[in-house]
Design a protein around this motif. Structure first.
Motif, mmCIF file in Angstrom:
data_model
loop_
_atom_site.group_PDB
_atom_site.id
_atom_site.type_symbol
_atom_site.label_atom_id
_atom_site.label_comp_id
_atom_site.label_asym_id
_atom_site.label_seq_id
_atom_site.Cartn_x
_atom_site.Cartn_y
_atom_site.Cartn_z
ATOM 1 N N HIS A 142 0.636 -1.381 0.059
ATOM 2 C CA HIS A 142 0.212 -0.413 0.168
ATOM 3 C C HIS A 142 1.099 1.060 -0.111
ATOM 4 O O HIS A 142 0.490 2.320 0.727
ATOM 5 C CB HIS A 142 -1.071 -0.502 1.523
ATOM 6 C CG HIS A 142 -0.529 -0.402 2.368
ATOM 7 N ND1 HIS A 142 0.557 -1.925 2.888
ATOM 8 C CD2 HIS A 142 0.182 0.197 3.327
ATOM 9 C CE1 HIS A 142 0.614 -1.455 4.298
ATOM 10 N NE2 HIS A 142 1.072 -0.046 4.702
ATOM 11 N N ASP A 143 1.889 1.101 -0.328
ATOM 12 C CA ASP A 143 3.207 2.736 -0.632
ATOM 13 C C ASP A 143 2.990 3.306 -1.884
ATOM 14 O O ASP A 143 1.594 2.672 -3.077
ATOM 15 C CB ASP A 143 4.480 1.884 -0.723
ATOM 16 C CG ASP A 143 5.210 0.371 -1.317
ATOM 17 O OD1 ASP A 143 3.849 0.726 -2.607
ATOM 18 O OD2 ASP A 143 5.735 -0.451 -0.719
ATOM 19 N N MET A 144 3.833 3.948 -1.958
ATOM 20 C CA MET A 144 3.892 4.705 -2.957
ATOM 21 C C MET A 144 3.866 3.723 -4.046
ATOM 22 O O MET A 144 3.412 4.996 -5.333
ATOM 23 C CB MET A 144 4.882 6.031 -2.741
ATOM 24 C CG MET A 144 4.519 6.999 -3.689
ATOM 25 S SD MET A 144 3.646 8.220 -4.041
ATOM 26 C CE MET A 144 3.824 9.281 -5.499
ATOM 27 N N LEU A 145 4.806 3.191 -4.734
ATOM 28 C CA LEU A 145 5.216 2.633 -5.894
ATOM 29 C C LEU A 145 3.303 2.289 -6.315
ATOM 30 O O LEU A 145 3.224 1.608 -7.016
ATOM 31 C CB LEU A 145 6.082 1.644 -4.942
ATOM 32 C CG LEU A 145 6.358 0.371 -6.380
ATOM 33 C CD1 LEU A 145 6.951 1.558 -7.745
ATOM 34 C CD2 LEU A 145 7.623 -0.341 -6.552
ATOM 35 N N ARG A 146 3.077 1.887 -5.343
ATOM 36 C CA ARG A 146 1.867 1.586 -5.861
ATOM 37 C C ARG A 146 1.056 2.083 -5.850
ATOM 38 O O ARG A 146 -0.040 2.343 -6.926
ATOM 39 C CB ARG A 146 0.899 0.181 -4.562
ATOM 40 C CG ARG A 146 -0.789 0.333 -3.918
ATOM 41 C CD ARG A 146 -0.619 -1.304 -5.177
ATOM 42 N NE ARG A 146 -2.246 -1.467 -5.642
ATOM 43 C CZ ARG A 146 -3.311 -1.392 -4.907
ATOM 44 N NH1 ARG A 146 -2.927 -2.269 -3.765
ATOM 45 N NH2 ARG A 146 -4.336 -1.710 -5.760
ATOM 46 N N ALA A 147 0.744 3.326 -5.337
ATOM 47 C CA ALA A 147 0.190 4.193 -5.705
ATOM 48 C C ALA A 147 0.690 4.702 -7.217
ATOM 49 O O ALA A 147 -0.175 5.035 -8.510
ATOM 50 C CB ALA A 147 0.543 5.142 -5.331
ATOM 51 N N ARG A 182 1.319 -11.280 -0.690
ATOM 52 C CA ARG A 182 0.410 -11.007 -0.897
ATOM 53 C C ARG A 182 -0.591 -9.904 0.173
ATOM 54 O O ARG A 182 -0.225 -9.956 1.101
ATOM 55 C CB ARG A 182 -1.112 -12.545 -0.706
ATOM 56 C CG ARG A 182 -0.362 -13.704 -2.352
ATOM 57 C CD ARG A 182 -1.383 -14.748 -2.618
ATOM 58 N NE ARG A 182 -0.961 -15.201 -2.824
ATOM 59 C CZ ARG A 182 0.519 -16.502 -3.111
ATOM 60 N NH1 ARG A 182 0.224 -16.997 -2.199
ATOM 61 N NH2 ARG A 182 -0.119 -17.412 -4.451
ATOM 62 N N GLY A 183 -2.308 -10.243 0.273
ATOM 63 C CA GLY A 183 -2.486 -8.955 1.150
ATOM 64 C C GLY A 183 -1.386 -7.794 1.625
ATOM 65 O O GLY A 183 -0.338 -7.421 0.415
ATOM 66 N N ASP A 184 -2.242 -6.622 2.445
ATOM 67 C CA ASP A 184 -1.316 -5.909 2.871
ATOM 68 C C ASP A 184 -1.325 -4.997 1.945
ATOM 69 O O ASP A 184 -0.383 -3.608 1.332
ATOM 70 C CB ASP A 184 0.244 -6.604 3.321
ATOM 71 C CG ASP A 184 0.378 -5.010 4.478
ATOM 72 O OD1 ASP A 184 -0.398 -3.966 4.890
ATOM 73 O OD2 ASP A 184 1.473 -4.696 4.823
ATOM 74 N N GLN A 185 -2.433 -5.098 1.193
ATOM 75 C CA GLN A 185 -2.756 -4.075 -0.046
ATOM 76 C C GLN A 185 -3.784 -2.899 -0.175
ATOM 77 O O GLN A 185 -4.507 -2.224 -1.116
ATOM 78 C CB GLN A 185 -2.489 -4.641 -1.866
ATOM 79 C CG GLN A 185 -3.712 -5.999 -1.478
ATOM 80 C CD GLN A 185 -3.323 -6.124 -2.520
ATOM 81 O OE1 GLN A 185 -2.189 -6.674 -3.343
ATOM 82 N NE2 GLN A 185 -3.740 -7.916 -3.351
ATOM 83 N N GLY A 186 -4.256 -3.211 0.818
ATOM 84 C CA GLY A 186 -6.075 -2.205 1.586
ATOM 85 C C GLY A 186 -5.305 -0.848 0.799
ATOM 86 O O GLY A 186 -4.431 -0.354 1.024
ATOM 87 N N LEU A 187 -6.384 0.017 -0.229
ATOM 88 C CA LEU A 187 -6.131 1.069 -0.438
ATOM 89 C C LEU A 187 -6.542 2.116 1.084
ATOM 90 O O LEU A 187 -5.861 3.701 0.587
ATOM 91 C CB LEU A 187 -6.803 1.389 -1.385
ATOM 92 C CG LEU A 187 -7.211 0.803 -2.577
ATOM 93 C CD1 LEU A 187 -8.042 0.986 -3.773
ATOM 94 C CD2 LEU A 187 -5.749 0.867 -3.941
ATOM 95 N N ILE A 188 -7.096 1.683 1.666
ATOM 96 C CA ILE A 188 -8.357 2.678 2.823
ATOM 97 C C ILE A 188 -7.853 1.539 4.684
ATOM 98 O O ILE A 188 -7.859 0.531 3.828
ATOM 99 C CB ILE A 188 -9.355 2.528 2.854
ATOM 100 C CG1 ILE A 188 -9.608 3.763 1.256
ATOM 101 C CG2 ILE A 188 -10.053 3.537 3.923
ATOM 102 C CD1 ILE A 188 -11.178 3.796 1.391
ATOM 103 N N PHE A 189 -6.946 2.240 5.064
ATOM 104 C CA PHE A 189 -6.787 1.254 6.387
ATOM 105 C C PHE A 189 -8.105 2.040 7.193
ATOM 106 O O PHE A 189 -8.191 2.605 7.460
ATOM 107 C CB PHE A 189 -5.230 1.483 6.561
ATOM 108 C CG PHE A 189 -4.376 0.442 6.081
ATOM 109 C CD1 PHE A 189 -4.123 0.242 4.982
ATOM 110 C CD2 PHE A 189 -3.113 0.884 7.289
ATOM 111 C CE1 PHE A 189 -3.142 -0.490 4.238
ATOM 112 C CE2 PHE A 189 -3.024 -0.310 6.773
ATOM 113 C CZ PHE A 189 -2.384 -1.102 5.330
ATOM 114 N N TYR A 190 -7.920 1.023 8.273
ATOM 115 C CA TYR A 190 -8.643 1.628 9.389
ATOM 116 C C TYR A 190 -8.782 1.003 10.488
ATOM 117 O O TYR A 190 -7.919 0.324 11.094
ATOM 118 C CB TYR A 190 -10.486 1.444 8.970
ATOM 119 C CG TYR A 190 -10.969 -0.291 8.921
ATOM 120 C CD1 TYR A 190 -11.461 -0.656 10.616
ATOM 121 C CD2 TYR A 190 -10.834 -1.128 7.643
ATOM 122 C CE1 TYR A 190 -11.932 -2.694 10.476
ATOM 123 C CE2 TYR A 190 -11.324 -2.266 7.948
ATOM 124 C CZ TYR A 190 -11.942 -3.039 8.902
ATOM 125 O OH TYR A 190 -12.159 -4.332 9.284
#
Length: 785
Positions: free
Chosen positions: A592-597, A638-646
């Motif tokens: 979910h980092d800047m690279l993913r953005a 895998r996973g840990d790729q949420g666009l939004i965290f809560y």
């Protein structure tokens, strides 16, 4: 092709080469364009991120990601977003926007996101249900072991694949007496119900016992299913009290009571299950007409520690936190008799819950703000879950998931078919199912995609069409009784028949559903997705009679899909098929980092330009939301790729969220042509992905929207030329401090990576340039007046 030569040569990106290059960085290697590159592979930057450029190589790093490689041990540092008009002209690149040269309408349904309830935290990211383990079962639940001490990145590098032990737990606690008893005598739901002892209180602290976040003034609505055992008939029963309070580990200290309601049990028929509804008002009885404030406290809690068992290793990742909040829901007997209890439900009252949508309003607000236009509900759980009620049957069966929440049995997750040591057998709530998802997407006007088990019979799927679209009769009556009084909308509806699996029953299933759809005048309205594993000439030919209703679902892994889908579209064309494609999982190791953005931005720009060529009709990003501190799959990429965290008390966007919001803000009705030119004839074309669009959707929209994605390690200065005069502009930029690609937004600083905006009240393009920093997304909104 590749080459061992280290010198730079001219590479003509034409024909197949152009397709290859466009798949990675479409504006870089346009047909007939000449670039300086050692090989075509270098032109496309073949590295683990799949969005690189000639200067990128795979670099051994903590995140196993692609960085600019300069012969040192660290990535090169960069600058924050800057704007200015004092840059030397030799460094300026001219971007020409040709508003009078439209390319095509802006593609629709490409801004969706993916919900996978196989990660149990994702169900609670959408569902308004605040309680956990509401069925009082005694099945194995996962608890992380404590016999290792490696950090997250070491675990990945050393091939750690996770390790779980399992304990029997109900996630409920009891006092006076502190031992809970249960009954298997005709339980309301599941295999057993709670038998509440005289004077006993039981409490629930929400997901993984993390504690409830309670606010005031507010109203919390709920219900509980109760039964008076027959031995207690004709006796004075007294009351049952439900409420919200602050829990204390110190039994000698009285806890703060936030709200409670006393329910009389007198008059309840013995030995019959009864649903009792209640409403709890916090804030000393004041109605919630003002902004609520927290009345509970939340504090950090150690990872890998009961009862929360936040995922070990995630503490090494800045986006994650493990919190325990101080609220709990309780059920207390004030009766001299035993009372059976099952399936309690609790939600915060909002406009959406009042409208009959049992979803979190804050989550939907965040989805709205990043311009989500649809949700795909599916994942590995679709084909691997088994029925808790009948373990020999598949568990994810729509016929067991349309009833009111309290009547749905929990589902047994059976290892998810991937690695049982990571995602082992566990019981999962059915509080939010496929029809709940479609109820939400109908309400919002989004597209909805529900994955259905490939073993569903044609008759069962035909009944689903009846259930959703009958205006009267038994099916309509059942739908209304289940809490869905209105017919579902047939537009923007996808039925996905299987997930990542060969489904030989597809043609028969579609035929049965279409036959029933035609009875309602809906023939040809739906689209039926087929997992990519079924993409073959024989399957394409055998389903040609369904035309564009056939959609093959492609799941990507750290890649821009242009090359593969373009080739597949060519194959469809050669076979005379009009089938189409969807990309409904975008699995990525970049998390979910800047690279993913940057990857999201590049992928969306490609899709905006080439969706028609790819026959791409729908895309969702994985995942919509993710609970911070609770992701079991990060360790295997895998996973840990949420666009939004809560967490219990906060929802915040990660860099990909901000990228998608910016992209949506800069998306108008029609895509128009652009071109680049450099003031220095020796310069290569800038390594930038550009999309321009015109045509307002709403009165407040800009007249021209521009997106520029820079995935290179170089800053570029842009001089913008347009064929129409614009009077004002807003320019926004998203990048990370020092250009670090693995940067994320922590709980304590949720806007650490977020857009910076610059407003130009007077737009003078001849005197204004835009600096596009390395590794950044820049958008410009231009207004005629």
């Amino acid at each position: 092709s590749s080459s061992s030569s280290s010198s730079l040569v001219d590479v003509q990106c034409v024909g197949d080469r152009a397709k290859v290059c466009q798949a990675c960085m479409p504006p870089i290697c346009q047909p007939l364009a000449t670039v300086k590159s050692a090989t075509v592979d270098d032109c496309c930057g073949i590295c683990s991120s799949k969005i690189g450029c000639t200067s990128w190589q795979v670099k051994d790093s903590d995140q196993s990601q692609c960085y600019l490689f300069n012969g040192t041990t660290q990535p090169i540092k960069g600058n924050l977003c800057t704007f200015g008009s004092t840059v030397s002209t030799k460094d300026v690149h001219t971007l020409q926007v040709m508003e009078s040269l439209p390319l095509h309408p802006t593609p629709a349904s490409l801004f969706g996101c993916h919900v996978d309830v196989g990660y149990d935290n994702q169900m609670y990211s959408i569902s308004s249900q605040m309680l956990f383990a509401e069925s009082f079962e005694n099945h194995k639940m996962p608890v992380a072991t404590t016999n290792y001490s490696y950090g997250a990145d070491k675990q990945r590098q050393q091939g750690w694949k996770g390790n779980y032990k399992f304990v029997n737990t109900t996630y409920w606690t009891a006092t006076t007496p502190n031992t809970m008893t249960f009954t298997t005598d005709a339980p309301f739901n599941g295999l057993r119900s709670l038998r509440l002892q005289s004077g006993q209180s039981v409490s629930n602290r929400g997901f993984h016992s993390g504690g409830l976040h309670v606010v005031a003034p507010a109203i919390y609505d709920g219900f509980v299913i109760i039964r008076v055992p027959s031995s207690n008939s004709n006796k004075e029963l007294g009351n049952l009290v439900v409420g919200l309070r602050e829990f204390s580990e110190d039994d000698n200290r009285s806890s703060t009571l936030f709200a409670s309601e006393s329910i009389s049990l007198d008059g309840i028929k013995a030995n019959s299950w009864v649903k009792i509804s209640f409403s709890l008002t916090t804030g000393n009885g004041v109605q919630p007409s003002q902004t609520p404030f927290p009345v509970t406290t939340c504090a950090p809690f150690p990872f890998n520690t009961p009862p929360l068992n936040c995922q070990p290793g995630l503490e090494d990742r800045p986006g994650h936190v493990c919190l325990q909040c101080s609220g709990e829901f309780f059920i207390e007997s004030q009766s001299s008799q035993k009372i059976d209890v099952d399936m309690p439900f609790l939600e915060l009252r909002t406009n959406l819950t009042t409208a009959g949508l049992h979803v979190k309003e804050e989550a939907i607000t965040f989805l709205d703000s990043m311009h989500v236009d649809g949700i795909r509900f599916g994942g590995t759980f679709v084909e691997t879950d088994v029925s808790y009620q009948s373990p020999s049957q598949f568990g994810y069966n729509w016929e067991n998931l349309h009833a009111p929440f309290q009547e749905r049995w929990p589902i047994l997750q059976n290892g998810a078919g991937i690695d049982p040591s990571i995602w082992g057998e566990q019981l999962r709530s059915s509080a939010f199912g496929p029809l709940d998802l479609l109820n939400l997407t109908n309400y919002k006007g989004w597209f909805g995609s529900i994955a259905l088990n490939h073993q569903q019979t044609p008759n069962s799927l035909a009944f689903l069409v009846d259930y959703m679209f009958a205006s009267s009769g038994p099916s309509a009556d059942q739908r209304t009784a289940d809490g869905f009084p209105h017919m579902f909308q047939p537009s923007n509806l996808f039925y996905e028949l299987g997930n990542e699996i060969v489904n030989p029953n597809y043609a028969k299933q579609v035929a049965a559903m279409e036959a029933r759809a035609k009875a309602y005048g809906l023939g040809g309205k739906f689209k039926y997705a087929w997992p990519w594993q079924n993409f073959s000439p024989s399957n394409i030919n055998s389903t040609s009679m369904f035309g564009k209703q056939v959609v093959f679902d492609f799941h990507s892994h750290d890649q821009v899909v242009f090359g593969e889908l373009s080739e597949a579209a060519s194959q469809l064309k050669s076979l005379g098929s009009s089938a189409e494609f969807a990309v409904w999982e975008t699995n990525t190791k970049s998390h979910h980092d800047m690279l993913r953005a940057l990857w999201e931005a590049t992928d969306d720009n490609v899709n905006m330009l080439h969706a028609n060529e790819m026959r791409l009709v729908s895309r969702t990003a994985s995942f919509c939301l993710e609970m911070s501190g609770h992701d079991p799959f990060w360790s295997v990429g895998r996973g840990d790729q949420g666009l939004i965290f809560y967490t219990q008390n906060q929802t915040w966007g990660q860099p990909p969220f901000h990228a998608r919001k910016m992209l949506g803000d800069a998306q108008l009705k029609t895509i128009v042509a652009t071109s680049f030119a450099s003031s220095n004839s020796n310069d290569s074309l800038p390594f930038l992905s550009v999309v321009a669009s015109i045509g307002r959707k709403y009165a407040s929209d800009a007249d021209l929207a521009l997106r520029i994605v820079n995935t290179s390690p170089s800053n570029y200065t842009i001089q913008l030329n347009t064929t129409i005069h614009y009077s004002r502009a807003t320019v926004s930029c998203l990048t990370s401090p020092n250009g670090l690609l693995n940067a994320t937004n922590p709980f304590s600083n949720p806007m650490y990576i977020s857009p910076s905006d610059l407003y130009f009240p007077i737009w003078q393009p001849s005197n204004t340039t835009i600096v596009v920093p390395k590794f950044s997304l820049v958008t410009a909104l231009l207004f005629k007046s």
